[in-house]
Scaffold this motif. Sequence first.
Motif, PDB file in Angstrom:
ATOM      1  N   TYR A  55       0.697  -1.264   0.049  1.00 23.28           N
ATOM      2  CA  TYR A  55       0.023   0.048  -0.121  1.00 23.28           C
ATOM      3  C   TYR A  55       0.670   1.132  -0.159  1.00 23.28           C
ATOM      4  O   TYR A  55       0.524   2.205  -0.414  1.00 23.28           O
ATOM      5  N   LEU A  56       2.084   0.998   0.477  1.00 20.73           N
ATOM      6  CA  LEU A  56       2.903   2.462   0.642  1.00 20.73           C
ATOM      7  C   LEU A  56       3.446   2.482  -0.983  1.00 20.73           C
ATOM      8  O   LEU A  56       3.478   3.728  -1.568  1.00 20.73           O
ATOM      9  N   LEU A  57       3.531   1.595  -1.623  1.00 15.36           N
ATOM     10  CA  LEU A  57       3.803   1.885  -3.135  1.00 15.36           C
ATOM     11  C   LEU A  57       2.644   2.228  -3.922  1.00 15.36           C
ATOM     12  O   LEU A  57       2.712   3.094  -4.896  1.00 15.36           O
ATOM     13  N   THR A  58       1.278   1.746  -3.627  1.00 16.34           N
ATOM     14  CA  THR A  58       0.038   2.211  -4.035  1.00 16.34           C
ATOM     15  C   THR A  58       0.129   3.746  -3.923  1.00 16.34           C
ATOM     16  O   THR A  58      -0.236   4.726  -4.833  1.00 16.34           O
ATOM     17  N   GLY A  62       3.439   6.147  -9.457  1.00 11.43           N
ATOM     18  CA  GLY A  62       3.594   7.009 -10.632  1.00 11.43           C
ATOM     19  C   GLY A  62       4.207   8.473 -10.261  1.00 11.43           C
ATOM     20  O   GLY A  62       4.280   9.268 -10.998  1.00 11.43           O
ATOM     21  N   SER A  63       4.747   8.616  -9.101  1.00 13.60           N
ATOM     22  CA  SER A  63       5.684   9.617  -8.739  1.00 13.60           C
ATOM     23  C   SER A  63       6.961   9.208  -8.137  1.00 13.60           C
ATOM     24  O   SER A  63       7.167   7.966  -7.734  1.00 13.60           O
ATOM     25  N   ARG A  64       7.869  10.115  -8.138  1.00 12.79           N
ATOM     26  CA  ARG A  64       9.370   9.775  -7.779  1.00 12.79           C
ATOM     27  C   ARG A  64       9.201   9.576  -6.138  1.00 12.79           C
ATOM     28  O   ARG A  64       8.496  10.224  -5.461  1.00 12.79           O
ATOM     29  N   LYS A  65      10.076   8.424  -5.777  1.00 13.39           N
ATOM     30  CA  LYS A  65       9.748   8.122  -4.342  1.00 13.39           C
ATOM     31  C   LYS A  65      10.922   9.046  -3.846  1.00 13.39           C
ATOM     32  O   LYS A  65      12.060   8.453  -3.775  1.00 13.39           O
ATOM     33  N   GLY A  66      10.366   9.924  -2.937  1.00 15.26           N
ATOM     34  CA  GLY A  66      11.259  11.002  -2.239  1.00 15.26           C
ATOM     35  C   GLY A  66      11.695  10.309  -0.931  1.00 15.26           C
ATOM     36  O   GLY A  66      11.386   9.244  -0.524  1.00 15.26           O
ATOM     37  N   TRP A  70      11.052   6.784   1.612  1.00 16.46           N
ATOM     38  CA  TRP A  70      11.964   6.190   2.449  1.00 16.46           C
ATOM     39  C   TRP A  70      11.885   5.911   4.032  1.00 16.46           C
ATOM     40  O   TRP A  70      12.311   5.032   4.392  1.00 16.46           O
ATOM     41  N   LEU A  71      11.400   7.235   4.339  1.00 15.03           N
ATOM     42  CA  LEU A  71      11.245   7.047   5.674  1.00 15.03           C
ATOM     43  C   LEU A  71      10.215   6.040   6.259  1.00 15.03           C
ATOM     44  O   LEU A  71      10.261   5.324   7.248  1.00 15.03           O
ATOM     45  N   ARG A  72       9.093   5.963   5.514  1.00 14.15           N
ATOM     46  CA  ARG A  72       8.002   5.034   5.733  1.00 14.15           C
ATOM     47  C   ARG A  72       8.638   3.470   5.627  1.00 14.15           C
ATOM     48  O   ARG A  72       8.167   2.673   6.502  1.00 14.15           O
ATOM     49  N   LEU A  73       9.226   3.343   4.496  1.00 15.25           N
ATOM     50  CA  LEU A  73       9.825   2.084   4.374  1.00 15.25           C
ATOM     51  C   LEU A  73      10.739   1.650   5.492  1.00 15.25           C
ATOM     52  O   LEU A  73      10.730   0.666   5.880  1.00 15.25           O
TER      53      LEU A  73
END
Length: 341
Positions: A55-58, A62-66, A70-73
């Motif tokens: 769901y984080l990827l959801t 479509g946007s750059r993973k800023g 990474w903090l949530r990951l």
Amino acid sequence: MERVKRIFWLIHLSVWVLFTSLVILQLKSETDAHWPSTTAGFIATCLYVFYMHFYLLTQYSGSRKGRGYWLRLGGIALSAPLPFLLFHHKQLDFGDYSMNLVTTVPIFLFLSWLARVTENLVLNTIRKEQLEKQAVEAELTYLKSQINPHFLFNTLNNIHTLVYKQAPAAPEAVMHLASLMRYMIYESNAATVPLAREMAYVRDYISLQQLRYKNSPVVDLLLEGETTSCYIAPLLFVHLLENAYKHSPARLAPGDLKVRVGFQQDTLTFSVQNPIGPGAVAALEEPGGIGLPNVQKRLSLLYPGQHTLSIQNTGETFTVQLTIHGLHLQAHESNAHLLHH
């Protein structure tokens, strides 16, 4: 689209059931008396890591993973032990557990990424196909809408002339026009129609045009094959026939216009030949006409790779022949074919 999403969830459920079964078999075989809590903790950890990242990827699709991603990951990775701690009953062997955690968390982070990418690829492909289909349908609707005014204007001019001359054939002309418009407005909305019905429309058109001539029928129409078993897109032939009238001499002898329609196996052939009138060689269309470009465009949308449209000009006669291959014999098969394209 919703149906595809439900299929994905069924796949998720099936895979997790299978995975859980394999974990249970593995832990039971190790004679671990506490295998139920160990299994529950391990599966809970895997589910937590997989779907939190999914769901984080959801959210970041479509946007750059800023920085936020990474903090949530990192938070998911650090909190991964919590589900296991909730289910485990005894003191942990942090050494073994840490090693398992180091291998399990990256694996399920990768699997969730792979699942998200796969679903996005499938859903985007389906959306693209739906948009392309809608664009084709919109273009076909536009091309068909061009037919009605063009043909109507020509026919009304002919009827106006008959009424002005108080010709006895005027009522018959109105009835022919009513029959033609009924077909064009109502029956031609279908994706395909029986070839026999399309030919009835062509005969109505020929009968209406014949009112302009005092001679015997100027059209020599020959129909071969079983027309009731063939289904085609409606309103394909009228422009070819209309061009034949338009670019013929003002006076036509009986049988000057030769129309041939044949259907054998899965191949339909339609040809029309007319003598060339003065000034017809230079241009195939009058101002405001539609004609052959319309037919060619519709054919490219309806029967891509299945048709040939040949034009032959001998200087004395002009012949257009249309051949369509791979026609289905039943209505539902033909509709399915058109939707596929």
